[in-house]
Design a protein around this motif. Structure first.
Motif, PDB file in Angstrom:
ATOM      1  N   PHE A 163       0.964  -1.083   0.143  1.00  0.00           N
ATOM      2  CA  PHE A 163      -0.349   0.120  -0.004  1.00  0.00           C
ATOM      3  C   PHE A 163       0.798   1.374   0.042  1.00  0.00           C
ATOM      4  O   PHE A 163       0.615   1.856  -0.765  1.00  0.00           O
ATOM      5  CB  PHE A 163      -0.484  -0.131   1.521  1.00  0.00           C
ATOM      6  CG  PHE A 163      -1.948  -0.416   1.079  1.00  0.00           C
ATOM      7  CD1 PHE A 163      -2.137  -1.832   0.320  1.00  0.00           C
ATOM      8  CD2 PHE A 163      -2.841  -0.477   1.829  1.00  0.00           C
ATOM      9  CE1 PHE A 163      -3.552  -2.552  -0.431  1.00  0.00           C
ATOM     10  CE2 PHE A 163      -4.783  -1.044   1.644  1.00  0.00           C
ATOM     11  CZ  PHE A 163      -4.924  -2.157   0.890  1.00  0.00           C
ATOM     12  N   ASP A 164       2.090   1.252   0.835  1.00  0.00           N
ATOM     13  CA  ASP A 164       2.690   2.552   0.804  1.00  0.00           C
ATOM     14  C   ASP A 164       3.526   2.671  -0.315  1.00  0.00           C
ATOM     15  O   ASP A 164       4.386   3.866  -0.890  1.00  0.00           O
ATOM     16  CB  ASP A 164       3.645   2.457   1.801  1.00  0.00           C
ATOM     17  CG  ASP A 164       3.906   3.423   2.692  1.00  0.00           C
ATOM     18  OD1 ASP A 164       3.913   4.186   2.425  1.00  0.00           O
ATOM     19  OD2 ASP A 164       5.724   3.320   3.304  1.00  0.00           O
ATOM     20  N   SER A 165       3.641   1.716  -1.298  1.00  0.00           N
ATOM     21  CA  SER A 165       4.817   1.430  -2.431  1.00  0.00           C
ATOM     22  C   SER A 165       3.722   1.767  -3.603  1.00  0.00           C
ATOM     23  O   SER A 165       4.146   1.180  -4.496  1.00  0.00           O
ATOM     24  CB  SER A 165       5.769   0.834  -2.756  1.00  0.00           C
ATOM     25  OG  SER A 165       5.943   0.415  -1.499  1.00  0.00           O
ATOM     26  N   ILE A 166       2.590   2.001  -3.975  1.00  0.00           N
ATOM     27  CA  ILE A 166       1.809   1.986  -5.465  1.00  0.00           C
ATOM     28  C   ILE A 166       2.510   3.147  -6.206  1.00  0.00           C
ATOM     29  O   ILE A 166       3.088   4.181  -5.528  1.00  0.00           O
ATOM     30  CB  ILE A 166       0.536   2.828  -4.299  1.00  0.00           C
ATOM     31  CG1 ILE A 166       0.062   4.090  -4.221  1.00  0.00           C
ATOM     32  CG2 ILE A 166      -0.319   2.157  -3.964  1.00  0.00           C
ATOM     33  CD1 ILE A 166      -1.128   4.856  -4.115  1.00  0.00           C
ATOM     34  N   GLY A 167       2.605   2.334  -7.034  1.00  0.00           N
ATOM     35  CA  GLY A 167       3.782   3.664  -8.269  1.00  0.00           C
ATOM     36  C   GLY A 167       5.344   3.263  -8.335  1.00  0.00           C
ATOM     37  O   GLY A 167       5.738   3.782  -8.783  1.00  0.00           O
ATOM     38  N   SER A 168       5.179   2.167  -7.607  1.00  0.00           N
ATOM     39  CA  SER A 168       6.854   2.271  -7.647  1.00  0.00           C
ATOM     40  C   SER A 168       7.376   0.976  -7.942  1.00  0.00           C
ATOM     41  O   SER A 168       6.405   0.594  -7.517  1.00  0.00           O
ATOM     42  CB  SER A 168       7.573   2.705  -6.275  1.00  0.00           C
ATOM     43  OG  SER A 168       6.879   3.628  -5.415  1.00  0.00           O
ATOM     44  N   GLN A 169       8.641   0.447  -8.292  1.00  0.00           N
ATOM     45  CA  GLN A 169       8.700  -0.651  -8.913  1.00  0.00           C
ATOM     46  C   GLN A 169       9.235  -1.872  -7.878  1.00  0.00           C
ATOM     47  O   GLN A 169       9.539  -1.412  -6.671  1.00  0.00           O
ATOM     48  CB  GLN A 169       9.704  -0.814  -9.772  1.00  0.00           C
ATOM     49  CG  GLN A 169       9.747   0.264 -11.593  1.00  0.00           C
ATOM     50  CD  GLN A 169      10.868   0.012 -12.304  1.00  0.00           C
ATOM     51  OE1 GLN A 169      12.246  -0.837 -11.815  1.00  0.00           O
ATOM     52  NE2 GLN A 169      10.574   0.754 -13.069  1.00  0.00           N
ATOM     53  N   LEU A 170       8.527  -3.325  -7.908  1.00  0.00           N
ATOM     54  CA  LEU A 170       8.711  -4.048  -7.000  1.00  0.00           C
ATOM     55  C   LEU A 170       8.742  -5.259  -7.339  1.00  0.00           C
ATOM     56  O   LEU A 170       8.072  -5.345  -8.247  1.00  0.00           O
ATOM     57  CB  LEU A 170       7.060  -3.734  -5.794  1.00  0.00           C
ATOM     58  CG  LEU A 170       6.843  -2.950  -4.789  1.00  0.00           C
ATOM     59  CD1 LEU A 170       5.615  -2.552  -4.262  1.00  0.00           C
ATOM     60  CD2 LEU A 170       8.194  -2.619  -3.775  1.00  0.00           C
ATOM     61  N   SER A 171       9.645  -5.636  -6.859  1.00  0.00           N
ATOM     62  CA  SER A 171      10.159  -7.340  -6.693  1.00  0.00           C
ATOM     63  C   SER A 171       9.903  -7.946  -5.217  1.00  0.00           C
ATOM     64  O   SER A 171      10.079  -7.570  -4.502  1.00  0.00           O
ATOM     65  CB  SER A 171      11.368  -8.003  -7.492  1.00  0.00           C
ATOM     66  OG  SER A 171      12.453  -7.725  -6.087  1.00  0.00           O
ATOM     67  N   THR A 172       8.646  -9.153  -5.771  1.00  0.00           N
ATOM     68  CA  THR A 172       9.063  -9.972  -4.728  1.00  0.00           C
ATOM     69  C   THR A 172      10.313  -9.874  -3.635  1.00  0.00           C
ATOM     70  O   THR A 172      10.244 -10.214  -2.528  1.00  0.00           O
ATOM     71  CB  THR A 172       8.651 -11.620  -4.740  1.00  0.00           C
ATOM     72  OG1 THR A 172       9.619 -11.729  -5.677  1.00  0.00           O
ATOM     73  CG2 THR A 172       7.234 -11.581  -5.403  1.00  0.00           C
ATOM     74  N   LYS A 173      11.276 -10.099  -3.911  1.00  0.00           N
ATOM     75  CA  LYS A 173      12.963 -10.216  -3.120  1.00  0.00           C
ATOM     76  C   LYS A 173      12.469  -8.711  -2.015  1.00  0.00           C
ATOM     77  O   LYS A 173      13.038  -8.896  -1.413  1.00  0.00           O
ATOM     78  CB  LYS A 173      13.854 -10.130  -4.511  1.00  0.00           C
ATOM     79  CG  LYS A 173      14.912 -10.601  -3.406  1.00  0.00           C
ATOM     80  CD  LYS A 173      16.298 -10.728  -4.580  1.00  0.00           C
ATOM     81  CE  LYS A 173      17.278 -11.431  -4.025  1.00  0.00           C
ATOM     82  NZ  LYS A 173      17.713 -10.377  -2.760  1.00  0.00           N
ATOM     83  N   LYS A 174      12.086  -7.789  -3.055  1.00  0.00           N
ATOM     84  CA  LYS A 174      12.627  -6.720  -2.096  1.00  0.00           C
ATOM     85  C   LYS A 174      11.995  -6.004  -1.249  1.00  0.00           C
ATOM     86  O   LYS A 174      12.000  -6.368  -0.367  1.00  0.00           O
ATOM     87  CB  LYS A 174      12.519  -5.371  -3.210  1.00  0.00           C
ATOM     88  CG  LYS A 174      12.359  -4.206  -2.516  1.00  0.00           C
ATOM     89  CD  LYS A 174      11.698  -3.422  -3.226  1.00  0.00           C
ATOM     90  CE  LYS A 174      12.359  -1.684  -2.912  1.00  0.00           C
ATOM     91  NZ  LYS A 174      12.034  -0.032  -3.803  1.00  0.00           N
TER      92      LYS A 174
END
Length: 405
Positions: free
Chosen positions: A224-235
């Motif tokens: 929820f805090d990271s909307i619009g940011s690239q994310l990976s499951t590892k990150k």
């Protein structure tokens, strides 16, 4: 105050369009987005157009009165004995996922003459699971979201002062019932907390057999805090572990799958514009309701640009686009939206009045060689502008239908 019923015209028109067609109509979407109310409005439409009361069979499997019908044979028998000979019978079953063997029941109804079947469900798992292959190719899915900004504005009775209404929209909630609580922020918060707990703690934890609900909530907050940011499951796993909550990548994947199946988050994959290929890593996630995000994160969840991006993403989905994150060389395009009329390239920014910001938003669009429309959507209340074929449009005008892309 009586509960006001918004017509949800776009969804209602879809149901009307599929009426009496040899297809099972399945309305899916997050809990409390208005699926049951939509079916009630549609039933009223049928009555107003000559359908008799006996021809409508309505069941809600979350209502204790129908609890026994969660057993497939009981559900089938109940509906079968209410079918009207020689006339079309309209069968509505709310929250069908509560009946474990529902595909066999629905398939049996589907093959009968003069039966038109409508279902709702609050998780995507019921259609992606192996049991649903029984009705594969026989249903049409209508994906429902909470209120769009346009629907919210219509509920106020006037299209004046869009900027103020937009602030209300993001500070309150897009869930229909939250409109009734608009003057009571603490009641909205309590309501959203109830919806959130039901989805995350009850539905997802139970379906995915998750014992550590605290960890599930931590991952949910992070996304929820990271909307619009690239994310990976590892990150996500690394961030959780470094803050003292050890979790592996496989577990994160299972949690994200549960959140997506419950329609509380949406995943946008990346697309290489130059190479015309889909990329398998660094997706972005968006939440179904900004108000719920605010409830969960407090004031830390108030990034204006990312919230606008989230709302634009959901609106593109509503309008039938497939939406990806665009990559062109080392730069990014917020959205590559594929629809019936081709592709749209879209950048989203709270403001581009600063020259550096405008240049940054234009640069990636200028690198795209094809002739599909390229647009910057912004909250700036300035006249529409054109930069050598790239249009800058007020996002709120586009959201309410005053401008097109």
């Amino acid at each position: 105050m009586a509960m006001q019923r918004l017509e949800r015209k776009e969804y209602l028109d879809k149901l009307i369009g599929f009426r009496d067609k040899q297809l099972i109509k399945v309305v899916t979407g997050v809990r409390r987005c208005g699926k049951s109310t939509l079916l009630e409005i549609y039933q009223d439409y049928l009555r107003a157009n000559g359908v008799e009361e006996a021809q409508i069979v309505a069941i809600n499997l979350e209502d204790f009165d129908f609890f026994s019908l969660r057993e497939p044979a009981a559900l089938h028998a109940y509906v079968k004995e209410r079918l009207v000979p020689g006339k079309m019978t309209y069968v509505f079953i709310d929250e069908i996922q509560h009946c474990a063997g529902f595909p066999a029941v629905v398939d049996s109804l589907y093959i009968r003459k003069n039966v038109d079947v409508y279902l709702t469900g609050s998780n995507a798992y019921m259609l992606s699971s192996e049991i649903a292959t029984l009705i594969s190719g026989r249903y049409i899915e209508i994906r429902m979201l909470p209120l769009s900004f346009r629907e919210y504005v219509l509920s106020t009775g006037s299209e004046d002062n869009l900027a103020a209404k937009y602030r209300e929209y993001i500070q309150g909630s897009s869930f229909p019932y939250a409109l009734e609580l608009k003057e009571q922020p603490s009641a909205v918060r309590d309501y959203l907390e109830g919806v959130y707990n039901t989805i995350v703690v009850k539905d997802i934890a139970a379906r995915k057999k998750i014992a550590d609900t605290m960890m599930l909530e931590s991952v949910t907050r992070f996304v929820f805090d990271s909307i619009g940011s690239q994310l990976s499951t590892k990150k996500i796993a690394d961030t959780m572990t470094s803050s003292g909550r050890k979790i592996d990548v496989k577990t994160v994947e299972r949690y994200l799958e549960g959140l997506m199946e419950s329609f509380i988050i949406y995943q946008a994959k990346r697309y290489n514009i130059r190479g015309k290929q889909y990329l398998k890593t660094l997706e972005k996630y968006y939440v179904v309701d900004i108000g719920m995000r605010y409830m969960l994160l407090g004031t830390s969840g108030t990034d204006v640009g990312h919230m606008l991006e989230n709302i634009i993403y959901l609106e593109l989905i509503r309008r039938g686009y497939e939406v990806y994150i665009g990559k062109i060389d080392e730069l990014e395009v917020d959205f590559v939206a594929r629809g019936q009329k081709g592709i749209r390239y879209i950048q989203v920014a709270a403001s581009v009045r600063d020259e550096k910001t405008l240049t940054r938003e234009l640069t990636s669009l200028q690198m795209i060689a094809d002739n599909y429309p390229k647009v910057i959507l912004t909250l700036d209340e300035d006249p529409e502008a054109d930069y050598e074929g790239i249009r800058r449009i007020n996002a709120l005008d586009w959201l309410v239908g005053r401008a097109s892309i």
